[in-house]
Design a protein around this motif. Structure first.
Motif, short mmCIF file in Angstrom:
data_model
loop_
_atom_site.label_atom_id
_atom_site.label_comp_id
_atom_site.label_asym_id
_atom_site.label_seq_id
_atom_site.Cartn_x
_atom_site.Cartn_y
_atom_site.Cartn_z
N SER A 68 103.73 21.26 22.22
CA SER A 68 105.03 20.98 22.84
C SER A 68 105.17 19.51 23.23
N GLY A 69 104.05 18.85 23.52
CA GLY A 69 104.10 17.44 23.93
C GLY A 69 104.44 17.22 25.38
N VAL A 70 104.60 18.30 26.13
CA VAL A 70 104.89 18.21 27.56
C VAL A 70 104.10 19.28 28.30
N TRP A 71 103.86 19.03 29.59
CA TRP A 71 103.18 20.03 30.42
C TRP A 71 104.25 20.90 31.11
N LYS A 72 104.08 22.20 30.97
CA LYS A 72 104.99 23.15 31.59
C LYS A 72 104.25 24.00 32.60
N GLU A 73 104.99 24.53 33.55
CA GLU A 73 104.40 25.37 34.59
C GLU A 73 103.64 26.56 33.98
N GLU A 74 104.14 27.07 32.88
CA GLU A 74 103.52 28.24 32.26
C GLU A 74 102.13 27.95 31.69
N TYR A 75 101.79 26.67 31.56
CA TYR A 75 100.47 26.33 31.03
C TYR A 75 99.39 26.36 32.10
N ARG A 76 99.78 26.35 33.36
CA ARG A 76 98.80 26.41 34.44
C ARG A 76 98.03 27.72 34.36
N TRP A 77 96.75 27.64 34.70
CA TRP A 77 95.94 28.85 34.70
C TRP A 77 96.40 29.76 35.82
N LYS A 78 96.59 31.03 35.51
CA LYS A 78 96.97 32.03 36.51
C LYS A 78 96.19 33.30 36.25
N LYS A 79 95.79 33.96 37.29
CA LYS A 79 95.08 35.23 37.13
C LYS A 79 96.10 36.35 37.06
#
Length: 433
Positions: free
Chosen positions: A422-433
């Motif tokens: 995507s070339g950008v950091w999105k909230e959905e890429y953060r690690w989540k349990k």
């Protein structure tokens, strides 16, 4: 009083050459400082070869003069031309890739100097491996075998996973041991010292390497700075070597632990009683899923932004990890302007070539690199990229602490690849349990 064998006394008397004599003189002095009464034979070693930046304080262009002053602590020029014949010595990561420098924005003279240093080490008997993961290339100490290493993650892995014996000795001492084949019989080299001190109950799901890394970080918040050997209990179903190497690498940099027992997993901890060897528990606590989640928060930027560099592999990837990345990236394209790299060792790269994984990654716009890593290369490479993404707690933490990027993100390899595409950091890429 240090008791030496007949062979050790012969080395110390100079009968096996100036180099081995000097190395053993240093080891004997080291043993005196530690209070060790004897030495033990070292049969495996990793050493920090190459023209690393810190060596630049010695202005000489002569490798052997630099080696004498920086690694042997001698003003006299001593030729480094051999390692102990019974010791399998591999090189750790170097300050440059062995095949390319332009991709890292390194000057040609730095690349040539690194190649010169490595060639001199090779001629002395060091196997040039260029990796923090020597176990990927047959460097595997067995239970009870004594080794030295310049890699903190290998220290704790060797002690814990294989039941081999090692202390955290440092760069120079590792060279001394590799040359004379000896190290002080002290610390974790002594069986009676390998008992657990702190009992940790793990009540969390550890399904991925990231969660195991975060466990190491969470332990670092609770353990004392020195003198502890933690013992873990819990449900470790599904644990494998990749998860353990990730965990021990993270634990090594977030604590001063050099050994960790996992009950039912590591060889000296079949039971809780075996792990503590009759000693009392110094401290006992529980780590929960909330502790794992809390450990993640300071490791990843909360704000989004552009991504310039995505790096996978610390410790270096094995072939299955590369296959997983290649399968996931197949058919996708790395975003224009993003540098996507996977880091591994020479023979694993050859396997990736043979199996088509390299082509899959290159077709997507990425590369597979060997010999080094982003942090070891340093500023000339890292300062070019404002937004950096890693699947390694160690790499991301080092880049963040050294201020090499405006934004540093940390997550699992699949979300890393998503960010590269995507070339950008999105909230959905953060690690989540």
């Amino acid at each position: 009083m240090i008791h030496l064998t007949e062979e050790e006394q012969e080395i110390l008397d100079g009968k096996q050459g100036k180099l081995r004599q000097t190395a053993l003189e240093n080891i004997v002095q080291y043993a005196r400082v530690l209070g060790a009464e004897k030495l033990c034979k070292v049969t495996k070693a990793t050493v920090f070869c190459g023209s690393h930046t810190y060596l630049g304080v010695c202005k000489s262009k002569d490798f052997h003069e630099v080696f004498s002053r920086m690694n042997l602590a001698r003003d006299e020029r001593i030729i480094f031309d051999s390692v102990d014949k019974d010791c399998y010595v591999q090189s750790c990561v170097a300050a440059s890739d062995q095949f390319d420098h332009e991709i890292f924005n390194q000057p040609k003279e730095d690349f040539d100097k690194n190649s010169y240093y490595l060639e001199e080490a090779r001629k002395a008997g060091v196997t040039i491996a260029g990796s923090c993961s020597p176990y990927l290339m047959g460097w595997l100490p067995v239970r009870g075998e004594h080794f030295v290493t310049t890699e903190s993650g290998v220290t704790i892995m060797g002690n814990s996973i294989w039941g081999a014996c090692c202390n955290a000795d440092g760069i120079e001492a590792a060279f001394w041991s590799a040359i004379c084949g000896r190290t002080p019989y002290w610390g974790y080299h002594v069986k009676e010292n390998r008992y657990g001190t702190h009992l940790i109950h793990v009540e969390a799901d550890l399904d991925s390497p990231v969660e195991w890394e975060l466990l190491g970080k969470a332990m670092g918040k609770r353990l004392p700075l020195t003198g502890c050997t933690p013992v873990l209990t819990g449900n470790f179903e599904g644990v494998d070597f990749v998860k353990l190497k990730s965990f021990f690498t993270a634990l090594a940099i977030t604590t001063n632990c050099r050994m960790c027992h996992i009950v039912g997993i590591t060889p000296e901890a079949n039971t809780l009683e075996e792990a503590f060897m009759g000693h009392e528990v110094q401290e006992e606590f529980t780590l929960t899923q909330q502790d794992i989640c809390s450990a993640y928060e300071p490791l990843c930027e909360t704000e989004g932004g552009s991504v310039d560099l995505v790096s996978l592999g610390c410790p270096h990837y094995d072939i299955h990890q590369i296959k997983e990345a290649a399968d996931y990236i197949c058919g996708k394209k790395i975003h224009n302007g993003v540098r996507f790299m996977i880091w591994t060792v020479y023979p694993i790269k050859a396997m990736a070539d043979l199996n088509g994984y390299t082509k899959m990654i290159e077709d997507a716009g990425g590369t597979i690199q060997t010999s080094t890593c982003p942090v070891t290369i340093g500023d000339c490479f890292l300062k070019r990229y404002k937004g950096q993404v890693y699947d390694s707690l160690k790499q991301s933490g080092s880049v963040r602490s050294e201020g090499c990027a405006e934004r540093v993100y940390y997550t699992d390899k699949y979300r890393c690849i998503d960010a590269a595409v995507s070339g950008v950091w999105k909230e959905e890429y953060r690690w989540k349990k």
